[in-house]
Design a protein around this motif. Structure first.
Motif, PDB file in Angstrom:
ATOM      1  N   UNK A 166      -1.842   8.476   3.471  1.00 43.83           N
ATOM      2  CA  UNK A 166      -0.878   9.102   4.366  1.00 43.83           C
ATOM      3  C   UNK A 166       0.522   9.344   3.660  1.00 43.83           C
ATOM      4  N   UNK A 167       0.841   8.478   2.615  1.00 47.73           N
ATOM      5  CA  UNK A 167       2.077   8.696   2.029  1.00 47.73           C
ATOM      6  C   UNK A 167       1.967   9.489   0.751  1.00 47.73           C
ATOM      7  N   UNK A 168       0.845   9.837   0.201  1.00 44.36           N
ATOM      8  CA  UNK A 168       0.599  10.758  -0.740  1.00 44.36           C
ATOM      9  C   UNK A 168       0.826  12.142  -0.168  1.00 44.36           C
ATOM     10  N   UNK A 170       0.924  -1.152  -0.027  1.00 42.00           N
ATOM     11  CA  UNK A 170      -0.114  -0.019   0.009  1.00 42.00           C
ATOM     12  C   UNK A 170       0.794   1.332  -0.023  1.00 42.00           C
ATOM     13  N   UNK A 194       2.617  12.497   2.481  1.00 38.50           N
ATOM     14  CA  UNK A 194       4.055  12.736   2.836  1.00 38.50           C
ATOM     15  C   UNK A 194       4.908  13.240   1.644  1.00 38.50           C
ATOM     16  N   UNK A 195       4.408  12.823   0.304  1.00 38.64           N
ATOM     17  CA  UNK A 195       4.874  13.357  -0.964  1.00 38.64           C
ATOM     18  C   UNK A 195       4.575  14.987  -1.143  1.00 38.64           C
ATOM     19  N   UNK A 196       3.718  15.328  -0.474  1.00 33.06           N
ATOM     20  CA  UNK A 196       3.156  16.682  -0.851  1.00 33.06           C
ATOM     21  C   UNK A 196       2.205  16.576  -2.174  1.00 33.06           C
ATOM     22  N   UNK A 197       1.827  15.246  -2.503  1.00 39.30           N
ATOM     23  CA  UNK A 197       0.712  15.329  -3.616  1.00 39.30           C
ATOM     24  C   UNK A 197      -0.392  15.588  -3.499  1.00 39.30           C
ATOM     25  N   UNK A 243      11.995  14.734  -7.655  1.00 36.76           N
ATOM     26  CA  UNK A 243      10.780  15.051  -6.799  1.00 36.76           C
ATOM     27  C   UNK A 243      10.495  14.103  -5.656  1.00 36.76           C
ATOM     28  N   UNK A 291      -2.120   4.536   1.637  1.00 37.30           N
ATOM     29  CA  UNK A 291      -1.586   5.176   0.640  1.00 37.30           C
ATOM     30  C   UNK A 291      -2.053   6.795   0.609  1.00 37.30           C
ATOM     31  N   UNK A 309       1.704   4.517  -3.295  1.00 40.33           N
ATOM     32  CA  UNK A 309       1.703   6.036  -3.244  1.00 40.33           C
ATOM     33  C   UNK A 309       3.133   6.479  -4.182  1.00 40.33           C
TER      34      UNK A 309
END
Lengths: 307, 307
Positions: free
Chosen positions: B82-84, A98, B86-89, A123, B80, A102
């Protein structure tokens, strides 16, 4: 005089662990490090672009790697994979965690927007702060396919699904002929004081990088390789099966011979001290990357032998 | 004489809950049910095609819905997302659960392969076995956008991010003019013995379906609507803000008036028994979908009033 510039050609796990040592030593001596990472393992699955070697390097250097599996993210969950299987969506044999997904979503969205893989990797590295410059070998699609009995399959299918048990006739780096080195790759090689080959799989990690026109030709600094084979066996992975497919002996001497025309020095483990590689300075030094200090020792030996 | 054929126009949560009752009653009387589901809420996020109303219907009828949130999957995890973040996405304000993402991956991969949304929905329903035929209103892109002060934003941004707090000037169903009813929609309407409007948001769930040329024109069977407004308030969601934007009173009579030219009968809650809708038979019947039996009662009343 500026700081020393080290360029490392690297694949997945072995490359990532080696880079931990390179980074640590570079910090000590104030050197700059650029990793040129294999993209031959990259694959589309479920509409996502997956770059296993880039991710292994990024996660390892960014302290996000799972330390037990040595691939993918730590504290990972597998709900998307479970659900994809419940839908009967193929392939089901690929480890798609999971948290990992991301990364693939961000990458795939940027690819769809027309960004090159090198810019996307930069990035993603803004988050992971690997402490080195991580470059894909190419922004173009270069994919390792494996010719088996009657057809060619993607390297991931051969490696992960079939566990390298289908006899491989040869490896094809699809797209390599017309691929260009990624943005930054030639500049890094031109500015390098030394080029290191990480102890990665020579057939499917390093060879696909070297297959991209322009990369080998840009080796102006001395090249030092580190053997991924100790005492006739691969430290990790299934390099034996890859080497036998291309008719190369699974030994420190065999792999050294593959690289010989490019090498100034070839690091082998003391158990392989008798290895001979014509025209290359064979340097016995302990090659088990048991911890970062051990790996730093390898890097120091490599840099010494480049002088 | 064949079995009775019931077609339901439906949006998200309210529509999905209503369909539970329709399915239960249809099983009792041996009827066939087709739901024509709003696609106006559909949106691309992180490269994934998300169809909130289709998913709410599918998950609810397939016993996969989270019973507390009433959207998304039960036993959901959020790694997912949370990770997005963290990427600032961006966007970070949309609820994208891990299990839910698998649905979007399957859908997006099939869309990229050129499959129409109706075929994809049928494929997803092979897993969820909703017990009814679930059709998107259109295979074409029809998206509800909201005109606010100085610009138009996607409905999801207005609804989820801004919680419908930005004053809406009007709603635009982008693409509706040139959209065609999805495969199966006109056939279902032509074969229908009765058409029901679920108690869904009239402005952003039912109206985008009716805006697709050819759908209203295919109403040959009697049409019975169920009011989503009880005692002047929406049972769920923020229909008040949608209705006020189009200058319609938030009342059972107000919404009934919107649908009046199409309706044979209009079900209102007993508290709204005094509601008048010119030319339409207003039928008071309890409209709180507290459980399946209560909803079955609504469906029975609707079918009786169609006769």
């Amino acid at each position: 005089m500026g700081c020393m510039r080290i360029v490392v050609l690297a694949g997945g796990i072995g490359g990532a662990r080696f880079l931990l040592g390179v980074r640590a030593h570079a910090k000590t001596i104030g050197a700059e490090v650029t990793a040129i990472v294999n993209v031959g393992d990259d694959v589309w699955m479920h509409g996502l672009r997956i770059c296993p070697d880039l991710d292994s390097v990024m996660y390892t250097l960014g302290d996000g790697i799972d330390p037990d599996r040595q691939w993918g993210r730590k504290n990972e969950s597998w709900n998307v994979k479970e659900e994809l299987a419940a839908y009967g969506a193929e392939p089901t044999w690929f480890g798609l965690g999971d948290r990992d997904i991301a990364t693939h979503l961000v990458r795939s969205t940027m690819l769809a927007a027309g960004e090159p893989l090198s810019a996307i990797t930069a990035r993603l590295c803004q988050r992971w702060q690997p402490g080195i410059t991580v470059l894909p070998a190419s922004d173009d699609r270069v994919e390792t396919h494996v010719v088996i009995q009657d057809r060619a399959i993607h390297f991931q299918e051969w490696w992960v699904r079939h566990k390298a048990e289908l006899p491989a006739k040869r490896f094809v780096f699809l797209g390599a002929d017309s691929a260009k080195p990624a943005a930054g790759v030639l500049d890094a090689l031109n500015a390098a004081d030394v080029v290191l080959f990480a102890p990665s799989n020579p057939v499917v990690s390093i060879a696909p990088i070297l297959a991209i026109p322009g990369i080998k030709e840009a080796f102006k600094a001395p090249v030092v390789g580190v053997s991924p084979i100790i005492g006739g066996a691969a430290v990790r992975g299934m390099a034996e099966k890859c080497l036998s497919a291309i008719g190369v002996e699974c030994s420190a001497a065999g792999v050294g011979g593959l690289y010989a025309p490019m090498l100034k020095a070839w690091l082998v483990d003391p158990v392989d001290a008798q290895a001979e590689v014509p025209g290359v300075n064979v340097v016995p030094t302990p090659l088990w990357m048991t911890d970062e200090a051990a790996t730093v020792g390898m890097v120091q030996a490599a840099l010494r032998s480049a002088e």
